[in-house]
Design an enzyme around this catalytic site. Structure first.
Site, PDB file in Angstrom:
ATOM      1  CB  CYS A 167      74.691  30.518 -52.441  1.00 27.26           C
ATOM      2  SG  CYS A 167      75.469  28.894 -52.464  1.00 27.26           S
ATOM      3  CG  HIS A 299      72.002  31.312 -47.504  1.00 25.69           C
ATOM      4  ND1 HIS A 299      71.735  31.342 -48.859  1.00 25.69           N
ATOM      5  CD2 HIS A 299      73.123  30.561 -47.355  1.00 25.69           C
ATOM      6  CE1 HIS A 299      72.667  30.650 -49.501  1.00 25.69           C
ATOM      7  NE2 HIS A 299      73.513  30.164 -48.618  1.00 25.69           N
ATOM      8  CD  GLU A 310      70.599  32.749 -42.778  1.00 23.00           C
ATOM      9  OE1 GLU A 310      69.905  33.569 -43.405  1.00 23.00           O
ATOM     10  OE2 GLU A 310      70.742  31.564 -43.151  1.00 23.00           O
ATOM     11  CE  LYS A 328      69.247  28.281 -50.154  1.00 25.24           C
ATOM     12  NZ  LYS A 328      68.778  29.602 -49.738  1.00 25.24           N
ATOM     13  CG  HIS A 333      71.499  25.829 -51.751  1.00 24.69           C
ATOM     14  ND1 HIS A 333      71.255  26.989 -52.451  1.00 24.69           N
ATOM     15  CD2 HIS A 333      72.637  26.063 -51.038  1.00 24.69           C
ATOM     16  CE1 HIS A 333      72.186  27.876 -52.173  1.00 24.69           C
ATOM     17  NE2 HIS A 333      73.032  27.340 -51.318  1.00 24.69           N
ATOM     18  CG  PHE A 391      81.108  28.022 -51.372  1.00 18.06           C
ATOM     19  CD1 PHE A 391      80.286  27.752 -50.287  1.00 18.06           C
ATOM     20  CD2 PHE A 391      81.467  26.978 -52.202  1.00 18.06           C
ATOM     21  CE1 PHE A 391      79.835  26.463 -50.035  1.00 18.06           C
ATOM     22  CE2 PHE A 391      81.021  25.679 -51.962  1.00 18.06           C
ATOM     23  CZ  PHE A 391      80.200  25.430 -50.881  1.00 18.06           C
TER      24      PHE A 391
END
Length: 404
Positions: A167, A299, A310, A328, A333, A391
């Site tokens: 991502c 994010h 986060e 998102k 996403h 990831f």
């Protein structure tokens, strides 16, 4: 770093094609997600599809590159005069001085999924033999295919590569462009990312228990996972602003921060240590302090662990002062395209004086404490920090600014 002008940009997501449709959708707080109806997928959940992909035809001579990902890439290139802008940059700098630096996670894997259904008969029975002769792995599924396709479509001959760090992919390429320009290797770059829906992504995230049957709800106490989307987004960064319309760029790349904490294959560090490092590095690179940021594009995937980590990371750097939200809930996403998408949304926030409120948060999580926006806020936006965390602990933070 020396501020780098982003002379042009564009994006295509489930919210629409091009900048104008996205501006309207953001102001109207529109959601582009719908219940999952992707072909041959029987999962409960919500997805964001880009309209019109099945009707897209690739340019003459590029038929071997045909796949869902490249149709999406080509459709997005045609928005907002981006093709003409790149042609002007090519004429100005020379094709070999314009790079193509893109991000993706699964590239054209859907074409491979379709090809396996058409395998020839083999010794083990029907459909167990060779893949069909018209399947071109190198031009579709291969991760590098995206960069080579876009370079061919744009007639560019500069450095070309594809970043695949989940991502954070299409955020990291902005940093790559900055380094190449600073080193004198190039004078301009097409940056961004493209990722399209496929069975591997949908069933894979479902197997990880990250694909929510409910619509994604960033920062909500009842959040249970993400909604998946597809998108393409591009920026054109150049050595100077002379190539922008009237010499006024769409925005400026002010700072880049990258880190790799390697905490876990798919879960973020619970305290967000890598995220903290990336945000602090981006601020330092821009020569700014936390108080200089007007809005944070999070994010914000709506998974329980990601939002919590986060939130801690943002508080460690900014406290609870800076307004923040995740977009998102509107786009889904978009994985390897997310950083590029949210770069464009950040530039639109600056242009429009709009901090877009996150969608679908109905019950604020009492354990999350940053200044999360549940409604649109209209106010001058000078600088935005945009987060993209992938990831494996691959983290990227970018700082964008408006008129210098």
């Amino acid at each position: 770093m020396t501020p780098l002008p982003i002379t042009h940009h564009t994006l295509s997501t489930a919210l629409g094609l091009g900048l104008d449709e996205h501006v309207v959708a953001l102001h109207e707080r529109r959601c582009g997600l719908r219940p999952c109806d992707f072909p041959d997928v029987t999962l409960a959940g919500w997805i964001g599809q880009v309209r019109g992909l099945d009707g897209v035809r690739l340019p003459e001579g590029l038929a071997d590159w045909n796949c869902r990902n490249h149709r999406l890439a080509w459709l997005a290139l045609q928005q907002d005069g981006f093709l003409d802008a790149v042609a002007q940059a090519r004429a100005r700098w020379g094709a070999h001085r314009v790079a193509v630096l893109l991000g993706t996670s699964t590239s054209g894997i859907y074409e491979t999924e379709l090809a396996y259904r058409r395998r020839e008969d083999g010794p083990a029975g029907p459909g167990t033999g060779e893949l069909p002769a018209d399947f071109h792995y190198g031009e579709t599924h291969n991760n590098g295919a995206l960069g080579r396709f876009v370079a061919a479509a744009l007639d560019l001959a500069g450095p070309t590569w594809v970043v695949s760090t989940a991502c954070s992919s299409s955020a990291k390429v902005y940093a790559s462009a900055q380094r190449l320009i600073e080193a004198g290797w190039i004078d301009a770059a097409v940056v961004g990312g493209v990722d399209s829906l496929c069975l591997t992504t949908l069933y894979g995230f479902n197997a990880l228990e990250l694909f929510s049957p409910d619509i994604c709800r960033p920062w909500d106490a009842r959040r249970s996972g993400l909604s998946l989307g597809e998108a393409a987004a591009y920026g054109l960064v150049q050595r100077d602003a002379a190539g922008a319309p009237g010499g006024v760029p769409a925005g400026w790349l002010l700072g880049c921060g990258e880190s790799s904490d390697g905490h876990h294959m798919s879960s973020p560090h619970p305290e967000g240590l890598g995220a903290v490092a990336a945000m602090r590095m981006a601020l330092a690179d821009a020569g700014l302090g936390a108080d200089d940021i007007d809005y944070i594009n999070l994010h914000g995937t709506a998974t329980p662990g990601n939002d919590a980590a986060e939130d801690r990371a943002v508080r460690a750097v900014f406290g609870d002062r800076v307004p923040a939200s995740s977009t998102k809930g509107a786009t889904g996403h978009t994985l390897g395209a997310a950083g590029g998408v949210e770069a464009s949304l950040s530039l639109l926030a600056i242009r429009e004086g709009l901090m877009p409120g996150g969608l679908h948060r109905e019950v604020p999580d009492p354990d999350l404490h940053i200044a999360y926006l549940g409604e649109n806020r209209h106010a001058p936006v000078r600088r935005v920090l945009s987060n993209s965390f992938g990831f494996g602990g691959s983290n990227a933070s970018l700082v964008f600014g408006g008129a210098a």
